[in-house]
Design a protein around this motif. Structure first.
Motif, mmCIF file in Angstrom:
data_model
loop_
_atom_site.group_PDB
_atom_site.id
_atom_site.type_symbol
_atom_site.label_atom_id
_atom_site.label_comp_id
_atom_site.label_asym_id
_atom_site.label_seq_id
_atom_site.Cartn_x
_atom_site.Cartn_y
_atom_site.Cartn_z
ATOM 1 N N CYS A 99 0.849 -1.195 0.000
ATOM 2 C CA CYS A 99 0.000 0.000 0.000
ATOM 3 C C CYS A 99 0.879 1.238 0.000
ATOM 4 C CB CYS A 99 -0.902 -0.019 1.234
ATOM 5 S SG CYS A 99 -1.913 1.474 1.409
ATOM 6 N N VAL A 101 -0.064 4.164 0.727
ATOM 7 C CA VAL A 101 -0.495 5.110 1.757
ATOM 8 C C VAL A 101 0.130 4.775 3.118
ATOM 9 C CG1 VAL A 101 -2.481 6.108 2.973
ATOM 10 C CG2 VAL A 101 -2.670 5.516 0.532
ATOM 11 N N CYS A 102 -0.018 3.500 3.538
ATOM 12 C CA CYS A 102 0.451 3.133 4.884
ATOM 13 C C CYS A 102 1.586 2.125 4.895
ATOM 14 C CB CYS A 102 -0.723 2.578 5.709
ATOM 15 S SG CYS A 102 -1.377 1.015 5.067
ATOM 16 N N HIS A 133 -8.842 3.220 2.800
ATOM 17 C CA HIS A 133 -8.250 4.572 2.721
ATOM 18 C C HIS A 133 -9.152 5.513 1.933
ATOM 19 C CE1 HIS A 133 -4.522 3.414 4.636
ATOM 20 N NE2 HIS A 133 -4.297 2.447 3.720
ATOM 21 N N ALA A 134 -9.803 4.968 0.939
ATOM 22 C CA ALA A 134 -10.695 5.788 0.124
ATOM 23 C C ALA A 134 -11.865 6.302 0.953
ATOM 24 C CB ALA A 134 -11.199 4.979 -1.062
ATOM 25 N N LYS A 135 -12.383 5.441 1.872
ATOM 26 C CA LYS A 135 -13.489 5.836 2.741
ATOM 27 C C LYS A 135 -13.044 6.897 3.751
ATOM 28 C CE LYS A 135 -15.945 1.432 2.396
ATOM 29 N NZ LYS A 135 -16.372 0.218 3.144
ATOM 30 N N GLU A 136 -11.797 6.712 4.271
ATOM 31 C CA GLU A 136 -11.259 7.674 5.244
ATOM 32 C C GLU A 136 -11.117 9.050 4.611
ATOM 33 O OE1 GLU A 136 -7.634 5.992 6.557
ATOM 34 O OE2 GLU A 136 -8.573 4.441 7.799
ATOM 35 N N MET A 137 -10.622 9.062 3.375
ATOM 36 C CA MET A 137 -10.395 10.333 2.682
ATOM 37 C C MET A 137 -11.713 11.037 2.341
ATOM 38 S SD MET A 137 -7.236 9.229 0.211
ATOM 39 C CE MET A 137 -7.064 10.841 -0.500
ATOM 40 N N SER A 138 -12.799 10.265 2.193
ATOM 41 C CA SER A 138 -14.088 10.861 1.870
ATOM 42 C C SER A 138 -14.898 11.213 3.128
ATOM 43 C CB SER A 138 -14.898 9.904 0.992
ATOM 44 O OG SER A 138 -15.163 8.695 1.691
ATOM 45 N N GLY A 139 -14.314 10.888 4.349
ATOM 46 C CA GLY A 139 -14.973 11.228 5.609
ATOM 47 C C GLY A 139 -15.915 10.167 6.097
#
Length: 520
Positions: free
Chosen positions: A492, A494-495, A512-518
């Motif tokens: 990954c 990202v992490c 990560h996509a969900k985290e970035m979208s809040g």
């Protein structure tokens, strides 16, 4: 115009030339002549009598005129000279015949087929083709022929004598005419030229065959299947496909072949020698431009002979003179048409001696043989990878260069192999040409069908060497091996978390996509 004779007998003889009367007949072969003296000379062919002898060397002959001509070989004189080319002769008659090579005059014609020639003796020999007359017989085996020269050549097959030797390479021949032709391979002389395309060759028979490429004439036909060709030798080879005849036998192992070329190629497996023929072909790979005198005016391509440049020019002109009578396919090379026609006839003349697998093209047999020998002549200079086919190396090198010459016109996708592009295009067309005969499943890729069929057969050819677990797909074995090695090649960005399978990374990236979208 009136002609006078000193005696009546000469007048009688002369009158026979006008009446064509031939009262004197040979009791042996039926040959007839107008003069008794000519019959006496003719009969010596049967009796072998040679009353005229040379006092210098003992040479004897049946005719006095031949002895007179022979004696000049001792004096060295050749008094009769051609005004055109300066060539000189012992006898006037020889000069007269020679001059016809300049004038093209052919006064003697065959009444049966219209064949014409410059010499009467040639016409006499030609007529025996129609009459079937064979005057000359071998005393050893009974072989008979229409020409004395053929009998002389035949007799040498019993004695094994080859009296005519090349001074350059030592090669010897039964007949002098064969030596003359052979010497041209050293001198490069090509006295026979085509009036249409300037092609020249060392043998007249080759020119006759060549002219048929312009006329399209194919006088030799197969009585079995109707196949026709321009050369007798080609028909002889073709007939062996029907008879199964293999006259060329290896003296070492007894293996037989239908062509001499096949035997020559086979013998190398015993001797390990590099046959001169193959060496000559190989040397052309190293020849310099100066040794390739024929150049293309369009692109600068050079080659060693006129025929190659003629074929090459068709890539510019688009000319395709060779057409398939079955489907209308046309091509620039005759050899390409021959190979194409095998697709209709099913003919596969090139067979593997190991497993009996057969091919329509010789190059495919060469490649196939490497599966038995394990030969891999093509190597990558970057990583040492080796393969059996040049095309495989070309494709492999693109891994290092990153070259992807095959591009999709629909979406711009590019790849290194044409076959990959063909498969990709099916994602746009939806074409699925490969179908399962068991359940009707269809797919765009043959390899996918092979894997699918294993779901019916239960076959699992890929096994783990550590635990023995087996799989139907190689990719699944690769993934499985990571459980033993601990390898996790998918990371990954990202992490930094890593996974052994790409699908797990894709699922992880969605967190990560969900985290970035809040969305938690």
């Amino acid at each position: 115009m009136r002609v006078f004779f000193c005696n009546k007998s000469n007048l009688v003889k002369n009158m026979k030339t006008h009446t064509e009367e031939k009262p004197y007949i040979c009791e042996v072969c039926g040959y007839s002549v107008s003069r008794k003296a000519d019959l006496v000379k003719h009969e010596r062919i049967h009796t072998g009598e040679k009353p005229h002898t040379c006092e210098v060397c003992g040479y004897s002959c049946s005719r006095k005129s031949n002895l007179v001509r022979h004696k000049v070989t001792h004096t060295g004189g050749k008094p009769h000279t051609c005004e055109v080319c300066g060539y000189s002769f012992y006898a006037t008659s020889d000069l007269v015949k020679h001059i016809r090579t300049h004038t093209g005059e052919k006064p003697h014609s065959c009444e049966v087929c219209g064949y014409s020639c410059s010499e009467k003796s040639s016409l006499v020999k030609h007529m025996r083709i129609h009459t079937g007359e064979k005057l000359y017989t071998c005393e050893v085996c009974g072989y008979s022929c229409s020409r004395k020269s053929n009998l002389v050549r035949h007799k040498v097959t019993h004695t094994g004598e080859k009296p005519h030797t090349c001074e350059v390479c030592g090669y010897s021949f039964y007949a002098r005419s064969d030596l003359v032709k052979h010497i041209r391979t050293h001198t490069g002389e090509k006295p026979h030229s085509c009036e249409v395309c300037e092609y020249s060759c060392s043998r007249k028979s080759n020119l006759v065959r060549h002219k048929r490429t312009h006329t399209g004439e194919k006088p030799h036909s197969c009585e079995v299947c109707g196949y026709s060709c321009s050369a007798t030798s080609a028909l002889v080879k073709h007939m062996r496909t029907h008879t199964g005849e293999k006259p060329h036998i290896c003296e070492v192992c007894g293996y037989s072949f239908s062509s001499k070329y096949g035997l020559v190629r086979h013998k190398v497996t015993h001797t390990g020698a590099k046959v001169t023929y193959f060496l000559l072909i190989h040397v052309r790979m190293h020849t310099t431009k100066s040794e390739k005198p024929h150049s293309c005016e369009v692109c600068g391509y050079t080659c060693s002979n006129k025929y190659q440049i003629k074929i090459h020019m068709r890539t510019h002109t688009g000319e395709k003179p060779h057409t398939c009578e079955v489907c209308g396919f046309s091509c620039s090379k005759k050899s390409t048409l021959v190979i194409h026609i095998r697709g209709h006839t099913g003919d596969k003349p090139y067979s593997c001696e190991v497993c009996a697998y057969s091919f329509t093209v010789k190059s495919k047999l060469v490649k196939h043989m490497r599966t038995h020998t394990g030969e891999k002549p093509y190597s990558c200079e970057v990583c040492g990878y080796s393969c059996s086919e040049k095309s495989h190396l070309v494709t492999h090198l693109r891994i290092h260069t990153g070259e992807k010459p095959h591009a999709c016109k629909v979406c711009g996708y590019s790849c290194s192999q044409k076959s990959s592009l063909v498969k990709h295009m099916r994602t746009h067309t939806g074409e699925k040409p490969h179908s399962c005969e068991v359940c009707g499943y269809s797919c765009s890729d043959k390899s996918t069908l092979v894997i699918h069929i294993r779901t019916h057969t239960g076959e699992k050819p890929h096994s783990c060497e550590i635990c023995g677990h087996s799989f139907s797909e190689k990719s699944n074995l690769v993934k499985h091996m990571r459980t033993h090695t601990g390898e996790k090649p998918h990371s990954c960005k990202v992490c930094g978390y890593s996974f052994s399978e790409k699908s797990n990374l894709v699922r992880h990236m969605s967190t990560h996509a969900k985290e970035m979208s809040g969305i938690v």
